[in-house]
Design an enzyme around this catalytic site. Structure first.
Site, PDB file in Angstrom:
ATOM      1  N   ARG A  79       0.850  -1.367  -0.058  1.00  8.91           N
ATOM      2  CA  ARG A  79      -0.029   0.006  -0.060  1.00  8.91           C
ATOM      3  C   ARG A  79       0.964   1.325   0.051  1.00  8.91           C
ATOM      4  O   ARG A  79       2.055   1.218   0.780  1.00  8.91           O
ATOM      5  CB  ARG A  79      -0.899  -0.070   1.306  1.00  8.91           C
ATOM      6  CG  ARG A  79      -2.158  -0.989   1.076  1.00  8.91           C
ATOM      7  CD  ARG A  79      -3.208  -0.413   0.042  1.00  8.91           C
ATOM      8  NE  ARG A  79      -4.187  -1.292  -0.011  1.00  8.91           N
ATOM      9  CZ  ARG A  79      -4.599  -2.344  -0.932  1.00  8.91           C
ATOM     10  NH1 ARG A  79      -3.431  -2.663  -1.578  1.00  8.91           N
ATOM     11  NH2 ARG A  79      -5.215  -3.186  -0.767  1.00  8.91           N
TER      12      ARG A  79
ATOM     13  N   GLU B 162      -2.740   7.589  -5.113  1.00  7.63           N
ATOM     14  CA  GLU B 162      -3.050   6.972  -6.238  1.00  7.63           C
ATOM     15  C   GLU B 162      -4.374   6.983  -6.780  1.00  7.63           C
ATOM     16  O   GLU B 162      -4.800   6.960  -8.002  1.00  7.63           O
ATOM     17  CB  GLU B 162      -2.727   5.541  -6.418  1.00  7.63           C
ATOM     18  CG  GLU B 162      -3.378   4.803  -5.489  1.00  7.63           C
ATOM     19  CD  GLU B 162      -3.235   3.223  -5.502  1.00  7.63           C
ATOM     20  OE1 GLU B 162      -1.907   2.948  -5.115  1.00  7.63           O
ATOM     21  OE2 GLU B 162      -3.774   2.420  -5.443  1.00  7.63           O
TER      22      GLU B 162
ATOM     23  N   HIS C  51      -1.276  -0.053  -9.677  1.00  5.67           N
ATOM     24  CA  HIS C  51      -1.783  -1.145  -8.755  1.00  5.67           C
ATOM     25  C   HIS C  51      -2.348  -2.355  -9.669  1.00  5.67           C
ATOM     26  O   HIS C  51      -3.616  -2.690  -9.299  1.00  5.67           O
ATOM     27  CB  HIS C  51      -3.072  -0.334  -8.173  1.00  5.67           C
ATOM     28  CG  HIS C  51      -3.358  -1.112  -6.767  1.00  5.67           C
ATOM     29  ND1 HIS C  51      -3.540  -0.201  -5.589  1.00  5.67           N
ATOM     30  CD2 HIS C  51      -3.189  -2.273  -6.325  1.00  5.67           C
ATOM     31  CE1 HIS C  51      -3.578  -1.160  -4.532  1.00  5.67           C
ATOM     32  NE2 HIS C  51      -3.708  -2.394  -4.938  1.00  5.67           N
TER      33      HIS C  51
END
Ligand code: NAD
Length: 331
Positions: A236, A265, A297
């Site tokens: 993360r 993000e 991601h």
């Protein structure tokens, strides 16, 4: 026939959803919309619902679902922080998630990006594009077998990452708040993050974001890294102080970073920004640096993970419809 409605459907989920519907003899209707106070009305006549909410769910939706006779919301992701579990329970709504949909996908990606950095394939690709075929020091690599790898967070994904590196012959050390007995044959546990990272050539992080580990990887910790180490974050973004990481890259302490997550993000990943400017200067910097492999991601994104997410959401919805509960309930 039992009817389940899928919200927030992405194109790549449709095939798996159709296959699941056939196999279970359930009617699955699909919508690309989010579950909101407006769209909840589309559930009239349905028995269950699965969705992939990203923002907080309007809490009035729980009451309306209850009125419509729906007893659950099956979230198709591991995270479920978009739900108010208390409010859901007050309205007899069972919230479920898909806690693990393909830890191998993320672990394999973490290893792939570590190999790219260590074997300098991203730099070699750039040179070959320019027709520069020379062997030169900046693209000389290291042998992975002779490296030490630190895995921080040794749960499902961290353990697979450790095992893959072990298969290369690398030394694998690790740190976890709760060291795992079954991982001890392939992870040499250290007593602190500092101890784990201090001799590591590759540091790969695999823990969830918590309020205690916000910016755990900061200027002070990066200063304790082995000179020239590479840093991999498929966990993360908030765990890393990105500005401190950029400083460590600038001063050569860290030789490369692979970032599949970034602390701010959500505005950008996974969206199409072609032809548009990135207004976040930190993200813009990461995107253009040749010592950073930035990805949106995407570590989880394999056919297996998508199928497991779709199946996991639909299985949980059907289980609540048929039995009144499901194994993956979180409230
Ligand atoms: P897991 O729960 O199986 O393992 C997490 C481990 O981290 C646990 O062993 C826990 O004790 C440990 N931990 C928690 N806080 C820690 C801390 N401060 N220091 C050290 N260890 C700590 O979870 P998992 O399935 O292995 O997933 C790990 C993380 O991977 C997730 O939480 C998520 O952030 C990330 N993830 C990323 C993607 C992606 O596509 N990039 C996809 C799924 C998951």
């Amino acid at each position: 026939m039992t009817k389940i409605m899928m919200f927030t459907v992405r194109e790549h989920e449709r095939e798996a959803a159709k296959a699941w519907a056939m196999e279970h003899n359930v009617e699955v209707t699909m919508s690309e919309e989010m579950l909101t106070m407006d769209t909840v009305e589309q559930l009239k006549g349905s028995d269950g619902v699965t969705t992939q909410q990203t923002g907080k769910l309007d809490e009035r939706v729980y009451e309306r679902l209850n009125q419509l006779g729906i007893k659950q919301i099956a979230q198709r992701s591991a995270g479920f922080d978009m739900y108010d579990l208390e409010k859901a329970s007050e309205n007899n709504i069972i919230i479920s998630n898909v806690p693990s949909y393909s830890p191998n996908s993320i672990a394999e990606y973490a290893v792939t990006s570590a190999l790219q950095l260590v074997r300098k394939t991203h730099l070699i690709d750039e040179k070959v594009l320019e027709k520069d075929f020379r062997w030169q020091k900046p693209i000389m690599a290291k042998e992975v077998k002779s490296l030490e790898v630190a895995v921080i967070g040794t749960g499902r994904i961290g353990q697979i990452t450790a095992q893959i590196f072990k298969a290369f012959g690398s030394k694998v050390v690790g740190y976890d708040l709760y060291p795992n007995e079954q991982a001890k044959p392939f992870i040499e546990y250290k007593d602190s993050v500092e101890e784990a990272i201090k001799n590591a050539d590759i540091v790969s992080i695999h823990m969830p974001a918590t309020k205690d580990n916000h910016h755990l990887f900061n200027e002070k910790l990066f200063a304790k890294f082995k000179d020239g180490a590479v840093f991999i974050n498929t966990a993360r973004g908030s765990i890393v102080d990105t500005k401190a990481l950029i400083k460590a890259l600038d001063n050569g302490k860290i030789s490369g970073a692979a970032l599949d997550t970034y602390e701010n993000e959500s505005h950008y990943f996974p969206k199409d920004f072609r032809g548009r400017d990135i207004s976040d200067p930190v993200l813009a910097e990461l995107q253009k640096r040749s010592d950073v492999i930035l990805t949106p991601h995407i570590a989880f994104y394999t056919d297996m993970a998508v199928k497991n997410l779709v199946d996991g959401g639909l299985d949980a919805a059907l289980s609540v419809i048929e039995t009144g509960t499901c194994e993956t309930r979180v409230n």
